[in-house]
Design a protein around this motif. Sequence first.
Motif: not given
Length: 249
Positions: A40-41, A198, A229, A238-242, A244-245
Amino acid sequence: MGSVQIKENEVVDTLKKSGIKIIQDRKKFCFGIDAVLLADYAKSGIRKGSAVIDLGTGTGIIPFLLSSESNAAFIKALEIQEESADMASRSVALNNLESKIQVVQGDIKNAVKIFGSSCAEAVTCNPPYMIAQHGKQNPIDYKAIARHEVLCNLDDIVRNASGLLKPSGFFYMIHRPFRLAEIFVTLSKYHLEPKRMRLVQPFIDKEPNMVLIEARKNANSRITVEKPLVVYNTSGEYTDEIKKIYEIC
């Protein structure tokens, strides 16, 4: 599964967004969150038509994610362990991706000899994090090789990444924060300038346990440190960002 053989103890997992199928043996070594985060990065920095090389590909998760999520034209994947390279190769055939991904069994220390110098716009690597004597080594060889610097070390990886890259090419790596000083010194030694970094934290109140790095060959000195992150929220989800990934998986 057509003419592609699925061996005993192997499973076929399907990546949600792309529908790509990947062969793995869950009793041995499957891909983890570090590989997903690295893909992803890296994807945003891979320009249209780029040739990409993934060092230490395992069963090929990073090339498969990049083949569907980035602008890479062709991805070569290097893996020293015969069994993992074989699973990755069969997954390529299973998905009819021979025109997009090539898996090569070989040693990271010989990557430039295998592929040639200055042949890629981007190189990715999810390397073994621990030095050979550090931490508790798993007695099973395939896991020890993946997690500890048994067959190659940081210098081997960075040296070959630099040799593979064209001028101004990008190197993407995920590693452990406790080795950041060594990582920066080694990158500089081989003319790879850190441009983005990051840190990855398991929880908002815990110290980072992973770091994502983007370096560029022969670039000027300037690094952007991005916001951390965070993997899990206070409820242990999982957080929303994780999330999404992970939609791509």
